[in-house]
Design an enzyme around this catalytic site. Structure first.
Site, PDB file in Angstrom:
ATOM      1  N   CYS A  11       0.836  -1.209   0.000  1.00 54.33           N
ATOM      2  CA  CYS A  11       0.000   0.000   0.000  1.00 54.33           C
ATOM      3  C   CYS A  11       0.866   1.252   0.000  1.00 54.33           C
ATOM      4  O   CYS A  11       2.074   1.182   0.176  1.00 54.33           O
ATOM      5  CB  CYS A  11      -0.889   0.015   1.231  1.00 54.33           C
ATOM      6  SG  CYS A  11      -1.957  -1.427   1.350  1.00 54.33           S
ATOM      7  N   GLY A  37      -0.903   0.729  -4.937  1.00 56.62           N
ATOM      8  CA  GLY A  37      -2.212   0.166  -4.609  1.00 56.62           C
ATOM      9  C   GLY A  37      -3.276   0.780  -5.493  1.00 56.62           C
ATOM     10  O   GLY A  37      -3.378   2.006  -5.574  1.00 56.62           O
ATOM     11  N   ASN A 111       0.376   0.535   5.850  1.00 51.61           N
ATOM     12  CA  ASN A 111       1.046  -0.262   4.828  1.00 51.61           C
ATOM     13  C   ASN A 111       1.843  -1.334   5.549  1.00 51.61           C
ATOM     14  O   ASN A 111       2.751  -1.001   6.320  1.00 51.61           O
ATOM     15  CB  ASN A 111       1.973   0.630   3.996  1.00 51.61           C
ATOM     16  CG  ASN A 111       2.806  -0.182   3.005  1.00 51.61           C
ATOM     17  OD1 ASN A 111       2.419  -1.279   2.614  1.00 51.61           O
ATOM     18  ND2 ASN A 111       3.931   0.358   2.599  1.00 51.61           N
ATOM     19  N   GLY A 112       1.504  -2.589   5.325  1.00 43.88           N
ATOM     20  CA  GLY A 112       2.228  -3.673   5.976  1.00 43.88           C
ATOM     21  C   GLY A 112       1.287  -4.778   6.386  1.00 43.88           C
ATOM     22  O   GLY A 112       0.174  -4.894   5.859  1.00 43.88           O
ATOM     23  N   TYR A 253      11.245  -4.303  -7.169  1.00 43.49           N
ATOM     24  CA  TYR A 253      10.011  -4.240  -7.954  1.00 43.49           C
ATOM     25  C   TYR A 253       9.018  -3.145  -7.548  1.00 43.49           C
ATOM     26  O   TYR A 253       8.497  -2.445  -8.403  1.00 43.49           O
ATOM     27  CB  TYR A 253       9.324  -5.614  -7.868  1.00 43.49           C
ATOM     28  CG  TYR A 253       7.943  -5.681  -8.476  1.00 43.49           C
ATOM     29  CD1 TYR A 253       7.753  -5.540  -9.849  1.00 43.49           C
ATOM     30  CD2 TYR A 253       6.820  -5.886  -7.680  1.00 43.49           C
ATOM     31  CE1 TYR A 253       6.483  -5.606 -10.409  1.00 43.49           C
ATOM     32  CE2 TYR A 253       5.543  -5.954  -8.244  1.00 43.49           C
ATOM     33  CZ  TYR A 253       5.376  -5.812  -9.593  1.00 43.49           C
ATOM     34  OH  TYR A 253       4.129  -5.870 -10.146  1.00 43.49           O
ATOM     35  N   SER A 294       8.701  -3.069 -15.660  1.00 44.34           N
ATOM     36  CA  SER A 294       9.493  -3.472 -14.501  1.00 44.34           C
ATOM     37  C   SER A 294      10.924  -3.876 -14.845  1.00 44.34           C
ATOM     38  O   SER A 294      11.804  -3.766 -13.990  1.00 44.34           O
ATOM     39  CB  SER A 294       8.785  -4.615 -13.769  1.00 44.34           C
ATOM     40  OG  SER A 294       8.420  -5.632 -14.681  1.00 44.34           O
ATOM     41  N   ASP A 356      13.663  -9.307 -16.570  1.00 46.01           N
ATOM     42  CA  ASP A 356      12.601  -8.879 -15.655  1.00 46.01           C
ATOM     43  C   ASP A 356      13.148  -8.913 -14.230  1.00 46.01           C
ATOM     44  O   ASP A 356      14.223  -9.448 -13.978  1.00 46.01           O
ATOM     45  CB  ASP A 356      11.354  -9.751 -15.795  1.00 46.01           C
ATOM     46  CG  ASP A 356      10.089  -9.009 -15.351  1.00 46.01           C
ATOM     47  OD1 ASP A 356      10.181  -7.802 -15.036  1.00 46.01           O
ATOM     48  OD2 ASP A 356       9.022  -9.622 -15.300  1.00 46.01           O
ATOM     49  N   CYS A 444      15.176  -7.749   4.698  1.00 41.24           N
ATOM     50  CA  CYS A 444      14.344  -8.934   4.745  1.00 41.24           C
ATOM     51  C   CYS A 444      14.519  -9.644   3.407  1.00 41.24           C
ATOM     52  O   CYS A 444      14.367  -9.031   2.349  1.00 41.24           O
ATOM     53  CB  CYS A 444      12.872  -8.597   4.954  1.00 41.24           C
ATOM     54  SG  CYS A 444      11.866 -10.106   4.933  1.00 41.24           S
ATOM     55  N   CYS A 447      11.348 -14.329   1.614  1.00 46.06           N
ATOM     56  CA  CYS A 447      10.732 -15.099   0.525  1.00 46.06           C
ATOM     57  C   CYS A 447      11.782 -15.759  -0.367  1.00 46.06           C
ATOM     58  O   CYS A 447      11.444 -16.570  -1.221  1.00 46.06           O
ATOM     59  CB  CYS A 447       9.799 -14.200  -0.291  1.00 46.06           C
ATOM     60  SG  CYS A 447      10.579 -12.685  -0.831  1.00 46.06           S
TER      61      CYS A 447
END
Ligand code: SF4
Length: 470
Positions: A11, A37, A111-112, A253, A294, A356, A444, A447
């Site tokens: 967001c 968003g 946002n989060g 991104y 992107s 990409d 972080c 992922c």
């Protein structure tokens, strides 16, 4: 203009205090943050002693217009754009949320993602609290209102809130006529401070200050509470770890290339990533082609280092619906065909390097490879500006289930087969960390590694292994 996200739920927030009216600035600030968003938008301003809300489903300019904003003369307010949960309750989840307390109204944009939201919701329900929405942001605003009712002092209430919620949060909060920006102790989502219209503001990205003729001053620190007052910002600090956990996907991104995050211009980071990719995964080819928009900066970096000419081999139709909201796979794939087309003269009989930033499911990339093949490309070598995504995100991005990741339990050769490319090369984890430049202890990368900066049930905690071990 529809942005076409492969992943969602980053967001955008803005909060502002200025001697002049803020509604135009909030409106344009949200339009500048629209890439973060696109399903709902809203503002809350302090007007005639109360919080006045304008919000709804849609893009910023669909939700707000001169009729709805023209009469607002307030000099304080907050705004929010978001991806909503798809479903009937979407309108209820549109932010800012507003609640009444004995110490005035509280408006909040978030946002989060709060990791302990469900545990908190269950506990609070047992105590008799009722909730209107499924949103973790409602839990935040209700807890904040409760702390405010108990203590009266807004800063103490925010600090107490920060002791209860765990997860990623960049918040804009208006309590009565005071506007605050708050960033979680690990600084996972971005938030920055700057000057705007002779006043002060916080916003998700620095580009807001550039575009609105303001001045970006600095990032809000992890664990910092900043009050944006017209006579200058005031700051308080919640105890925070030395190491931060900025989401690497912001540079890769989400953020606009012209934004500066933690001292790094996103465009330059992406170009460095492209250059690094050219060194890590060189290939004999005729043209470097980005997936618009992107992959552009990545492709420029790749082209500069490899010496292979950069070409715009794919054209994007910006006006088709976003692919991800289409309910089944077949429709999603058709959506890609509708929005991208090849420039035949740039690809026919050529060996193409296709750039990409990331691959999540692989379905979009497969379609694009096929578009290039149909246009006559001889070979297609895919190069990706991040390591393989193989684990879910619990910190604000809509990547929740492992089975969706094309890279999970596949070798690079197998991934190339799935997307029908001649080869695929991913940026190494060390390469990514080096290109972002904030140090591996400040990112972080959950992922990518399956190890997260905050303890998450059923998952491993980060900093157990050296980066080389992944
Ligand atoms: S898990 Fe991935 S997407 Fe989520 S915050 Fe961490 S780096 Fe960002």
């Amino acid at each position: 203009m529809w942005h076409v996200p492969k992943i969602r739920e980053a967001c955008g927030v803005i909060g502002m205090c200025s001697p002049g009216s803020v509604s135009d600035y909030l409106y344009f600030g949200l339009r500048i943050l629209q890439h973060r968003g696109q399903e709902s938008a809203g503002i809350s301003v302090f007007e005639d002693g109360k919080h006045t809300i304008v919000k709804g489903m849609g893009l910023v300019h669909q939700v707000m217009d001169k009729d709805r904003l023209g009469h607002l003369k307030s000099n304080k307010g907050i705004g929010h754009v978001r991806y909503s949960t798809f479903g009937v309750s979407a309108l209820q989840n549109v932010q800012p949320f507003v609640v009444q307390t004995t110490h005035g109204e509280v408006s909040l944009g978030h946002n989060g993602e709060i990791i302990n939201a469900e545990a908190l919701r269950t506990d609070l329900k047992k105590k008799g609290w009722a909730f209107m929405t499924s949103s973790d942001s409602e839990i935040i605003v209700r807890l904040l209102a409760n702390e405010l009712s108990t203590h009266g002092d807004p800063v103490k209430a925010i600090k107490n809130l920060m002791g209860i919620i765990v997860g990623s949060y960049s918040l804009v909060v208006m309590i009565g006529d005071r506007v605050f920006g708050v960033r979680d102790p690990y600084a996972i989502r971005p938030l920055c401070l700057g000057r705007l219209n002779d006043g002060w503001a916080v916003a998700s990205e620095s580009v807001v200050f550039d575009n609105l003729d303001g001045e970006f001053v600095r990032d809000v620190e992890g664990g910092e509470i900043v009050e944006v007052a017209c006579d200058g910002p005031k700051s308080w600090k919640y105890p925070s770890p030395k190491e931060k956990a900025h989401c690497m996907f912001e540079w890769v991104y989400f953020a606009r290339p012209d934004s500066i995050i933690e001292g790094g211009l996103v465009y330059e980071v992406r170009k460095r990533i492209g250059s690094k990719l050219a060194k890590e995964h060189p290939v004999d080819a005729d043209v470097v082609i980005p997936i618009p928009d992107s992959g552009r900066a990545h492709a420029l970096g790749f082209s500069e280092v490899s010496g292979i000419p950069y070409r715009e081999g794919l054209m994007k139709n910006r006006y088709v619906e976003r692919t991800f909201i289409m309910p089944d796979q077949r429709e999603r794939e058709t959506g890609v065909m509708l929005k991208l087309n090849a420039i035949k003269s740039e690809v026919i009989d050529k060996k193409v390097v296709l750039l990409d930033d990331s691959i999540i499911r692989g379905t979009t990339m497969k379609q694009i490879v096929q578009i290039l093949r149909k246009a006559g490309a001889k070979e297609i070598h895919v190069r990706i500006g991040s390591p393989p995504v193989t684990a879910p995100c619990y910190l604000g991005i809509d990547m929740k289930t492992r089975h969706q990741f094309v890279a999970l339990n596949r070798t690079v050769e197998e991934i190339a087969n799935v997307i029908t490319a001649d080869s695929i090369g991913y940026l190494s984890l060390n390469g990514l960390i080096e290109c972002i430049g904030v140090g591996d202890n400040n990112l972080c990368i959950g992922c990518l590694t399956g190890e997260y900066p905050i303890p998450i049930e059923g998952e491993r905690v980060r900093f157990q292994k050296k980066i080389d071990a992944f």
